[in-house]
Design an enzyme around this catalytic site. Structure first.
Site, PDB file in Angstrom:
ATOM      1  N   THR A  87      38.317  43.212  40.473  1.00  0.00           N
ATOM      2  CA  THR A  87      39.454  43.183  39.151  1.00  0.00           C
ATOM      3  C   THR A  87      38.270  42.549  37.902  1.00  0.00           C
ATOM      4  O   THR A  87      37.671  41.637  38.029  1.00  0.00           O
ATOM      5  CB  THR A  87      40.230  41.916  39.697  1.00  0.00           C
ATOM      6  OG1 THR A  87      41.159  42.184  40.681  1.00  0.00           O
ATOM      7  CG2 THR A  87      41.265  41.564  38.459  1.00  0.00           C
ATOM      8  N   LYS A 162      46.616  46.012  37.030  1.00  0.00           N
ATOM      9  CA  LYS A 162      46.512  44.882  37.656  1.00  0.00           C
ATOM     10  C   LYS A 162      46.576  43.722  36.649  1.00  0.00           C
ATOM     11  O   LYS A 162      47.229  42.672  37.118  1.00  0.00           O
ATOM     12  CB  LYS A 162      45.042  44.923  38.229  1.00  0.00           C
ATOM     13  CG  LYS A 162      44.628  43.418  39.056  1.00  0.00           C
ATOM     14  CD  LYS A 162      45.331  43.218  40.457  1.00  0.00           C
ATOM     15  CE  LYS A 162      44.827  41.903  40.840  1.00  0.00           C
ATOM     16  NZ  LYS A 162      43.548  41.873  41.524  1.00  0.00           N
ATOM     17  N   LYS A 237      40.926  33.484  36.273  1.00  0.00           N
ATOM     18  CA  LYS A 237      40.058  34.651  35.872  1.00  0.00           C
ATOM     19  C   LYS A 237      40.874  35.977  35.318  1.00  0.00           C
ATOM     20  O   LYS A 237      40.688  36.659  34.272  1.00  0.00           O
ATOM     21  CB  LYS A 237      39.315  35.071  37.018  1.00  0.00           C
ATOM     22  CG  LYS A 237      38.579  36.378  37.024  1.00  0.00           C
ATOM     23  CD  LYS A 237      38.092  37.099  38.107  1.00  0.00           C
ATOM     24  CE  LYS A 237      37.569  38.367  38.066  1.00  0.00           C
ATOM     25  NZ  LYS A 237      37.255  38.864  39.281  1.00  0.00           N
TER      26      LYS A 237
END
Length: 290
Positions: A87, A162, A237
């Protein structure tokens, strides 16, 4: 296939193991020298990818992805596919896609949802970006490592999906925790709160499948003293990535911005580091209106 796998951490190791169990030859590399059942250890990242039909990376951030790509892309055979399951920021995914294309490689950015349990059980969901040809070559591997793969568009689209998904998740978890804390102060029983909301318009994944209140709803990290299923620092994050993308795209995301600030405070200045992202509930329980 012969598969090179770079990044054998909590997620990468079980993913590589599942590919090996399915009969693929997997040559793995990790800077920590991790040993994985069925996976042959390579001495370097370039050794892991040299003869691979497919290379999978699972790395911590975009800067590391770019650095690894600089090493491995020149060593990969033309026509091979590079599948990045990290990611990372959309710009890094698109930069590596362009670099791979220039070297005669196929590229898919394919971040995952499902956590360590999904990686071990082969039930991950992949959000994939790349050409039709690249996705078609990667699809049989997605079928082994996961239960679903969605081709979201061209390179970078997997990361975009995502980031948007996890911005919703972060915002929704905060709202769910706030609501439980408010219900407590109003004298409403938590189970009654769950029974109403889980079957009403307040329904959400964070309430129904990952309830932050211990002893309410299906088993969740809340029932294990908030031992991480998805750590608060990982949510931070992803929320930061969402705001980086929002800045780049000139998108107004006030709720995403507020969620980022709250998780920042929780992780960096409170006790959130190393706890599940649903541990926002005990945080709100202790707080008064400011």
């Amino acid at each position: 296939m012969q598969i090179g796998f770079i990044g054998l951490g909590n997620m990468g190791a079980p993913m590589a193991a599942n590919l090996a169990k399915a009969g693929h030859q997997v040559l793995g590399f990790d800077t920590a020298g991790v040993a994985v059942d069925g996976v042959t250890q390579a001495g370097t990242a370039t050794e892991a990818v040299a003869s691979a039909d497919a290379v999978i990376t699972m790395l911590p951030n975009g800067a590391i992805l770019r650095a690894v790509a600089d090493q491995i892309i020149p060593a990969m055979a033309k026509g091979a596919v590079l599948i990045d399951c990290s990611t990372v920021d959309v710009d890094s995914a698109r930069a590596v896609a362009e670099q791979a294309s220039g070297a005669g490689l196929l590229f898919v950015d394919a971040p995952v949802s499902g956590g360590v349990g999904g990686a071990a059980g082969g039930t991950l969901t992949f959000m994939a970006g790349g050409s039709d040809d690249a996705f078609a070559k990667a699809a049989p591997l997605f079928d082994i490592m996961g239960q679903k793969a969605v081709h979201c568009g061209e390179a970078g689209a997997g990361q975009a999906a995502k980031i948007c998904n996890n911005m919703i998740l972060g915002v929704t978890m905060i709202a769910t925790c706030e609501a439980f804390a408010l219900a407590d102060k109003l004298g409403l029983d938590r189970q009654k709160m769950f029974d109403v909301v889980s079957t009403s318009s307040g329904y959400s994944w964070t309430m129904n499948a990952y309830c932050p209140a211990p002893g309410v709803g299906p088993q969740s990290p809340a029932d294990n003293d908030y031992t991480p299923g998805f750590a608060a620092e990982l949510m931070l994050k992803d929320l930061r990535l969402s705001q980086q993308a929002a800045t780049s795209a000139d998108a107004d995301t006030p709720m995403g911005q507020a969620a980022t600030a709250l998780y920042e405070q929780f992780v960096e200045n409170e006790d959130g580091l190393g706890r599940d992202f649903s541990a926002m509930l005990p945080r709100f329980e202790k707080r008064r209106r400011s």
